[in-house]
Design a protein around this motif. Structure first.
Motif, PDB file in Angstrom:
ATOM      1  N   TYR A  42     105.905  14.328 -13.542  1.00  0.00           N
ATOM      2  CA  TYR A  42     104.791  15.281 -13.644  1.00  0.00           C
ATOM      3  C   TYR A  42     105.162  16.432 -14.577  1.00  0.00           C
ATOM      4  O   TYR A  42     104.337  16.888 -15.387  1.00  0.00           O
ATOM      5  CB  TYR A  42     104.414  15.818 -12.265  1.00  0.00           C
ATOM      6  CG  TYR A  42     103.553  14.890 -11.445  1.00  0.00           C
ATOM      7  CD1 TYR A  42     102.353  14.410 -11.941  1.00  0.00           C
ATOM      8  CD2 TYR A  42     103.931  14.505 -10.168  1.00  0.00           C
ATOM      9  CE1 TYR A  42     101.553  13.559 -11.192  1.00  0.00           C
ATOM     10  CE2 TYR A  42     103.146  13.660  -9.408  1.00  0.00           C
ATOM     11  CZ  TYR A  42     101.959  13.185  -9.925  1.00  0.00           C
ATOM     12  OH  TYR A  42     101.171  12.340  -9.189  1.00  0.00           O
ATOM     13  N   THR A  98     101.325  15.825  -5.284  1.00  0.00           N
ATOM     14  CA  THR A  98     100.481  14.861  -5.993  1.00  0.00           C
ATOM     15  C   THR A  98      99.150  15.558  -6.224  1.00  0.00           C
ATOM     16  O   THR A  98      98.492  15.956  -5.265  1.00  0.00           O
ATOM     17  CB  THR A  98     100.288  13.581  -5.173  1.00  0.00           C
ATOM     18  OG1 THR A  98     101.557  12.949  -4.989  1.00  0.00           O
ATOM     19  CG2 THR A  98      99.356  12.623  -5.889  1.00  0.00           C
ATOM     20  N   LYS A 153      95.905  19.116 -13.233  1.00  0.00           N
ATOM     21  CA  LYS A 153      94.840  19.875 -13.893  1.00  0.00           C
ATOM     22  C   LYS A 153      94.897  21.359 -13.563  1.00  0.00           C
ATOM     23  O   LYS A 153      94.136  22.147 -14.132  1.00  0.00           O
ATOM     24  CB  LYS A 153      93.483  19.304 -13.491  1.00  0.00           C
ATOM     25  CG  LYS A 153      93.275  17.857 -13.915  1.00  0.00           C
ATOM     26  CD  LYS A 153      91.920  17.333 -13.464  1.00  0.00           C
ATOM     27  CE  LYS A 153      91.732  15.882 -13.891  1.00  0.00           C
ATOM     28  NZ  LYS A 153      90.429  15.332 -13.430  1.00  0.00           N
ATOM     29  N   ALA A 206     101.725   0.153 -17.045  1.00  0.00           N
ATOM     30  CA  ALA A 206     100.611  -0.265 -16.190  1.00  0.00           C
ATOM     31  C   ALA A 206     100.419  -1.776 -16.217  1.00  0.00           C
ATOM     32  O   ALA A 206      99.962  -2.370 -15.228  1.00  0.00           O
ATOM     33  CB  ALA A 206      99.328   0.432 -16.628  1.00  0.00           C
ATOM     34  N   TYR A 239     107.742   1.557 -10.646  1.00  0.00           N
ATOM     35  CA  TYR A 239     106.555   1.633 -11.496  1.00  0.00           C
ATOM     36  C   TYR A 239     106.986   1.945 -12.921  1.00  0.00           C
ATOM     37  O   TYR A 239     107.726   2.894 -13.165  1.00  0.00           O
ATOM     38  CB  TYR A 239     105.596   2.738 -11.036  1.00  0.00           C
ATOM     39  CG  TYR A 239     104.960   2.516  -9.689  1.00  0.00           C
ATOM     40  CD1 TYR A 239     104.875   1.253  -9.128  1.00  0.00           C
ATOM     41  CD2 TYR A 239     104.442   3.582  -8.966  1.00  0.00           C
ATOM     42  CE1 TYR A 239     104.272   1.053  -7.894  1.00  0.00           C
ATOM     43  CE2 TYR A 239     103.831   3.407  -7.726  1.00  0.00           C
ATOM     44  CZ  TYR A 239     103.750   2.137  -7.206  1.00  0.00           C
ATOM     45  OH  TYR A 239     103.155   1.952  -5.984  1.00  0.00           O
ATOM     46  N   GLY A 252      99.852   7.713 -13.675  1.00  0.00           N
ATOM     47  CA  GLY A 252      98.654   6.901 -13.536  1.00  0.00           C
ATOM     48  C   GLY A 252      97.408   7.767 -13.526  1.00  0.00           C
ATOM     49  O   GLY A 252      97.189   8.589 -14.429  1.00  0.00           O
ATOM     50  N   ASP A 253      96.591   7.605 -12.492  1.00  0.00           N
ATOM     51  CA  ASP A 253      95.348   8.367 -12.387  1.00  0.00           C
ATOM     52  C   ASP A 253      95.541   9.745 -11.773  1.00  0.00           C
ATOM     53  O   ASP A 253      94.575  10.521 -11.676  1.00  0.00           O
ATOM     54  CB  ASP A 253      94.322   7.584 -11.561  1.00  0.00           C
ATOM     55  CG  ASP A 253      93.858   6.311 -12.262  1.00  0.00           C
ATOM     56  OD1 ASP A 253      93.899   6.273 -13.506  1.00  0.00           O
ATOM     57  OD2 ASP A 253      93.461   5.368 -11.554  1.00  0.00           O
ATOM     58  N   PHE A 254      96.766  10.061 -11.335  1.00  0.00           N
ATOM     59  CA  PHE A 254      97.042  11.381 -10.761  1.00  0.00           C
ATOM     60  C   PHE A 254      97.428  12.320 -11.903  1.00  0.00           C
ATOM     61  O   PHE A 254      98.515  12.205 -12.482  1.00  0.00           O
ATOM     62  CB  PHE A 254      98.152  11.305  -9.718  1.00  0.00           C
ATOM     63  CG  PHE A 254      97.823  10.446  -8.532  1.00  0.00           C
ATOM     64  CD1 PHE A 254      96.892  10.853  -7.598  1.00  0.00           C
ATOM     65  CD2 PHE A 254      98.443   9.219  -8.358  1.00  0.00           C
ATOM     66  CE1 PHE A 254      96.580  10.052  -6.497  1.00  0.00           C
ATOM     67  CE2 PHE A 254      98.154   8.412  -7.270  1.00  0.00           C
ATOM     68  CZ  PHE A 254      97.215   8.829  -6.341  1.00  0.00           C
ATOM     69  N   ILE A 255      96.540  13.263 -12.231  1.00  0.00           N
ATOM     70  CA  ILE A 255      96.702  14.120 -13.396  1.00  0.00           C
ATOM     71  C   ILE A 255      96.760  15.580 -12.951  1.00  0.00           C
ATOM     72  O   ILE A 255      95.922  16.040 -12.161  1.00  0.00           O
ATOM     73  CB  ILE A 255      95.534  13.920 -14.382  1.00  0.00           C
ATOM     74  CG1 ILE A 255      95.441  12.441 -14.800  1.00  0.00           C
ATOM     75  CG2 ILE A 255      95.710  14.803 -15.619  1.00  0.00           C
ATOM     76  CD1 ILE A 255      94.182  12.110 -15.583  1.00  0.00           C
ATOM     77  N   ARG A 304     101.205  13.696 -15.612  1.00  0.00           N
ATOM     78  CA  ARG A 304     100.416  12.695 -14.908  1.00  0.00           C
ATOM     79  C   ARG A 304     101.293  11.525 -14.478  1.00  0.00           C
ATOM     80  O   ARG A 304     102.334  11.248 -15.053  1.00  0.00           O
ATOM     81  CB  ARG A 304      99.277  12.179 -15.781  1.00  0.00           C
ATOM     82  CG  ARG A 304      99.728  11.385 -17.001  1.00  0.00           C
ATOM     83  CD  ARG A 304      98.537  10.960 -17.861  1.00  0.00           C
ATOM     84  NE  ARG A 304      97.612  10.103 -17.125  1.00  0.00           N
ATOM     85  CZ  ARG A 304      96.359   9.876 -17.499  1.00  0.00           C
ATOM     86  NH1 ARG A 304      95.880  10.446 -18.586  1.00  0.00           N
ATOM     87  NH2 ARG A 304      95.580   9.067 -16.788  1.00  0.00           N
TER      88      ARG A 304
END
Length: 347
Positions: A48, A119, A60, A273, A270, A55-58, A53
């Motif tokens: 982070y 997260t 902001k 993707a 991971y 994946g889809d966890f960004i 980010r």
């Protein structure tokens, strides 16, 4: 003390140690407030920080980092019955909605409304004071240290992985990757009666794995998955269960080729993707492939492994820093130095 100092990710590559707004937080009725002790740095924290980010966890908005943690209860909400001020607890960092089909089916790690420390958009626990749901705080026996409590988090990942792969006594297990997650998987597999071969590209990490009880180590130098698998099979035979902890495409291929017909394969690491892997080999050999996402109902089992002495998570710790030197701790972790870096929030 009315202030609460924490490690805040402001933006990509912008991390600060500063006072959190609001001072010491007050627990809600079903929460406890913790005076935080050790917090381990996870690869996700670094990711982070470096990229903003996963994946889809960004990221902001500014976010407090940290989720491998333990602390001491300093205040309790009115509905909390099983904990009291002064109790030392391990923090399971996520809590679900309790009402969706995943939660009701016992797989709350798949809850679409999971609130998980560090997260986005939820703050983590790398601070002096932190409030958390009491139901996800586990009291530590007197002989279990706060360090061990903090490391129940990565250990729970391994408990979940071994359960998903249906680990059983006497199996041959291949663990791909000798980083912190690979090492805890090795320890859980050995505690379950398996013999373990572990691989890595780092000779120093393999030496650490051998020191911690690996039955065999394999230094990966060949990026050809099938050739590497053949060398591993020549060393220790086909694996009944393979646990892949790197997410690297070549390692995934190696793990699948090294798994015996009818064996099991668990993907823990991971990376990209989408990857290429030998699907025909998987099909004609009937290899069962399992994914994992965090864990569910694993903290009590992880705590039992530590409390009984079956697993020594303290051996993972190679470096520790006071909270004021947290940025140095993150730089060290980013460089890949050591195994597990601990930040002491009470120091």
């Amino acid at each position: 003390m009315s202030t609460n100092i924490g490690v805040i990710l402001k933006d990509v590559l912008d991390m600060k140690i500063e006072e959190l707004p609001g001072g010491v937080p007050q627990p809600e009725p079903d929460q406890v407030c913790l005076s935080m002790g050790p917090v381990g740095i996870c690869g996700s924290d670094v990711h982070y920080w470096q990229t903003g980010r996963i994946g889809d966890f960004i990221v902001k908005a500014p976010m407090v980092l940290g989720h491998e943690s333990a602390g001491t209860v300093c205040a309790i909400g009115g509905d909390v019955k099983h904990l009291q001020v002064g109790d030392r607890v391990a923090v399971e960092p996520g809590y679900p909605c309790y009402t969706c089909s995943a939660c009701l089916g016992g797989r709350y790690n798949l809850c679409p409304d999971m609130k998980f420390c560090a997260t986005p958009p939820y703050d983590g626990s790398l601070c002096q004071y932190y409030c958390h749901k009491a139901a996800f705080c586990f009291k530590l026996p007197d002989h279990v240290s706060l360090d061990e409590g903090a490391l129940l988090e990565p250990l729970s990942v391994a408990v979940h992985a071994c359960q998903r792969g249906k680990l059983s006594f006497g199996q041959k297990v291949l663990v791909c990757g000798a980083g912190p997650i690979g090492l805890v998987n090795m320890m859980v597999a050995k505690a379950g009666g398996a013999s373990v071969t572990i691989t890595d590209i780092s000779e120093s990490r393999l030496a650490k794995a051998k020191e911690m009880g690996a039955d065999a180590i394999f230094h990966v130098t060949n990026r050809d998955s099938r050739e590497t698998a053949e060398e591993i099979v020549n060393l220790s035979g086909y694996s009944d269960l393979t646990i892949e902890c790197t997410g690297v495409e070549s390692s995934i291929g190696t793990g699948l080729w090294a798994t015996k017909p009818g064996g099991s394969y668990v993907q823990v690491g991971y990376g990209k993707a989408e990857v290429n892997f030998p699907i025909v080999a998987v099909g004609i050999r009937e290899i069962d492939i399992y994914g994992i996402f965090r864990y569910a109902n694993c903290y009590p089992k992880a705590l039992a492994l530590v409390a009984s002495g079956a697993v020594n998570v303290k051996s993972l710790i190679t470096h520790r820093f006071p909270l004021k030197d947290a940025l140095k701790a993150f730089e060290l972790t980013k460089a890949g130095t050591g195994v597990k870096v601990i930040i002491d929030c009470d120091n």
